[in-house]
Design an enzyme around this catalytic site. Structure first.
Site, PDB file in Angstrom:
ATOM      1  N   HIS A 133       0.826  -1.210   0.000  1.00 39.99           N
ATOM      2  CA  HIS A 133       0.000   0.000   0.000  1.00 39.99           C
ATOM      3  C   HIS A 133       0.866   1.268   0.000  1.00 39.99           C
ATOM      4  CE1 HIS A 133      -3.360  -2.636   0.365  1.00 39.99           C
ATOM      5  NE2 HIS A 133      -3.078  -2.977   1.615  1.00 39.99           N
ATOM      6  N   ASP A 183      -5.235  -8.374  -3.303  1.00 41.73           N
ATOM      7  CA  ASP A 183      -5.524  -8.113  -1.894  1.00 41.73           C
ATOM      8  C   ASP A 183      -6.810  -8.771  -1.414  1.00 41.73           C
ATOM      9  OD1 ASP A 183      -5.567  -7.103   0.660  1.00 41.73           O
ATOM     10  OD2 ASP A 183      -5.323  -5.014   0.106  1.00 41.73           O
TER      11      ASP A 183
END
Length: 455
Positions: free
Chosen positions: A270, A321
């Site tokens: 991220h 994810d």
């Protein structure tokens, strides 16, 4: 495995498209790659052949809850309220359910063009925190799922010790994630013994809020951390940044870069909220920024500083994810589109005149994904694992495309599947858009999710 020879009209090599490529495969790897002349021998693959894409961030169990957190609850619905929904769902998943869910997900990944998955695994124990027999039962379920689907796996057992930067104990719903440092290192050592051509075992530090400073240093000093990839969630949410500032007097990326030897073995997942200085320092470290644009959008995380990071020479890769989307082209598309919405300009990832956005992002994601996987893959070169994608030569979207426009059409021309065949480790796992064991895997998945619903 016997030697096999293939021909590609156009193959995506490290320097870009090359015409008339000859690919020789032996023992699951590319033995020889030749280009520049027509070859009479070998099986013709098609007009456009690409390396398989690594998926550098996955929580497999979350595939089965995709779409179940899209009703508004609190007025301040956010990542943190979504996390409570996820915890409740995770509390019902055991080894059998995890294997079935992961196999379905991995088959979908292969159909989409992913040939390696980095599984960031923290669902270790029973819901009450007690150990399975054997203790690595959940990790073994993921390994079996990957073997069943035929995808390469980088398994990343995650250390998870505290519920926040202030060192609070894990909540009831987090108990099944927890390990002591000794137990975690023992888990990694046991799993390392299972490594092979299709399985790599690395290390995940869940996040700075879940791993105290002393534990982080103890793990990084251990023998098992001296090789293989190291992944960590970092700076996904503004609340995480604020808590880090309050407790550690530094932002998460800033703190990590000062307190650990972050290098090319690291993947910072991220890294959404960074300053300009953090962006430059992360790029200079050689680490990979693990970007998951569809999940980051779904959770309201924010936007990565893409232009500045690319200008600084930063490495990146993509992951799905939470798997609200399982598509490398959609991840790349929304990585670019987010920047366009923010800057109100087009073709942001292409940093020089005439550069292709699709080619720029696909190349970057192959490189960063391979590094984050800790394996020799992501390229059609001698010695790399024999992973490749064959695009549909009959697709109307590619009918008038030459090599100069093929990649941008693949990434940006819509949602019609263009990946026709997929090879992973020298074995065909997808033929004519369909995983070779799709029906049986889907049947087991349906049984598993029906059990979860009844639980």
């Amino acid at each position: 495995m016997s030697d096999t020879v293939y021909r590609a009209e156009n193959a995506w090599l490290p320097a870009g498209w090359s015409a008339d490529a000859r690919l020789e495969i032996a023992d699951g790897r590319f033995a020889r790659v030749e280009t520049g002349r027509a070859h009479a021998d070998g099986t013709a693959l098609g007009r456009f052949v690409l390396p398989g894409m690594p998926n550098l961030h996955s929580h497999a169990f979350q595939r089965a809850m995709a779409g179940l957190a899209e009703r508004r609850g609190r007025d301040d619905d956010s990542f943190w309220s979504w996390r409570e929904t996820m915890y409740a769902f995770a509390g019902r998943v055991g080894p059998d359910e995890l294997r079935a869910i992961a196999a379905q997900l991995y088959a979908e990944m292969l159909e989409a063009g992913y040939t390696q998955v980095c599984e960031f695994h923290y669902l270790h124990h029973r819901p009450d925190g007690s150990a399975y027999a054997p203790p690595e039962a959940m990790a073994l379920a993921l390994i079996e799922a990957a073997r069943e689907a035929g995808i390469g796996l980088t398994l990343l057992p995650a250390l998870y010790m505290t519920g926040g930067f202030d060192g609070r104990a894990l909540s009831e719903r987090q108990r099944r994630f927890g390990h002591t440092v000794d137990a975690f290192l023992a888990l990694v050592e046991r799993l390392r013994k299972l490594e092979g051509p299709m399985l790599r075992v690395g290390i995940a530090l869940h996040s700075l809020r879940a791993v105290p400073e002393a534990a982080l240093h103890e793990v990084l000093a251990a023998e098992v951390a001296r090789e293989g990839p190291i992944h960590i969630h970092i700076a996904e949410q503004l609340g995480e940044v604020q808590d880090s500032l309050a407790v550690r007097n530094a932002r998460p990326v800033e703190w990590l870069l000062y307190h650990a030897q972050v290098d090319a073995r690291w993947c910072l997942v991220h890294a959404t909220h960074m300053t300009e200085q953090e962006t430059r320092r992360l790029a200079a470290s050689g680490a990979v920024a693990g970007l998951c644009p569809t999940t980051e959008a779904n959770l309201g995380d924010g936007l990565f500083r893409l232009g500045e990071y690319l200008d600084a020479g930063g490495r990146l890769g993509i992951g799905s994810d939470s798997h609200i989307s399982v598509s490398p082209v959609e991840e790349l598309r929304w990585l670019e589109y987010g920047q366009r919405l923010q800057t109100r300009h087009r073709n942001v990832a292409a940093r020089r005149t005439g550069a292709s956005v699709g080619e720029t992002l696909w190349t970057a994601a192959l490189d960063g994904g391979a590094a984050a996987s800790g394996a020799a893959l992501g390229a059609l070169v001698a010695g790399a694992r024999a992973d490749l994608l064959v695009l549909d030569h009959d697709a109307p979207l590619l009918a008038a495309r030459d090599a100069a426009s093929a990649m941008d059409s693949f990434v940006f021309a819509g949602n019609v599947p263009l990946v026709r065949h997929v090879m992973c480790g020298g074995r065909w796992v997808v033929r004519d858009f369909r995983h070779c064991d799709a029906a049986a895997i889907a049947a087991r998945y349906r049984d598993a999710v029906l059990r979860l619903r009844a639980a």
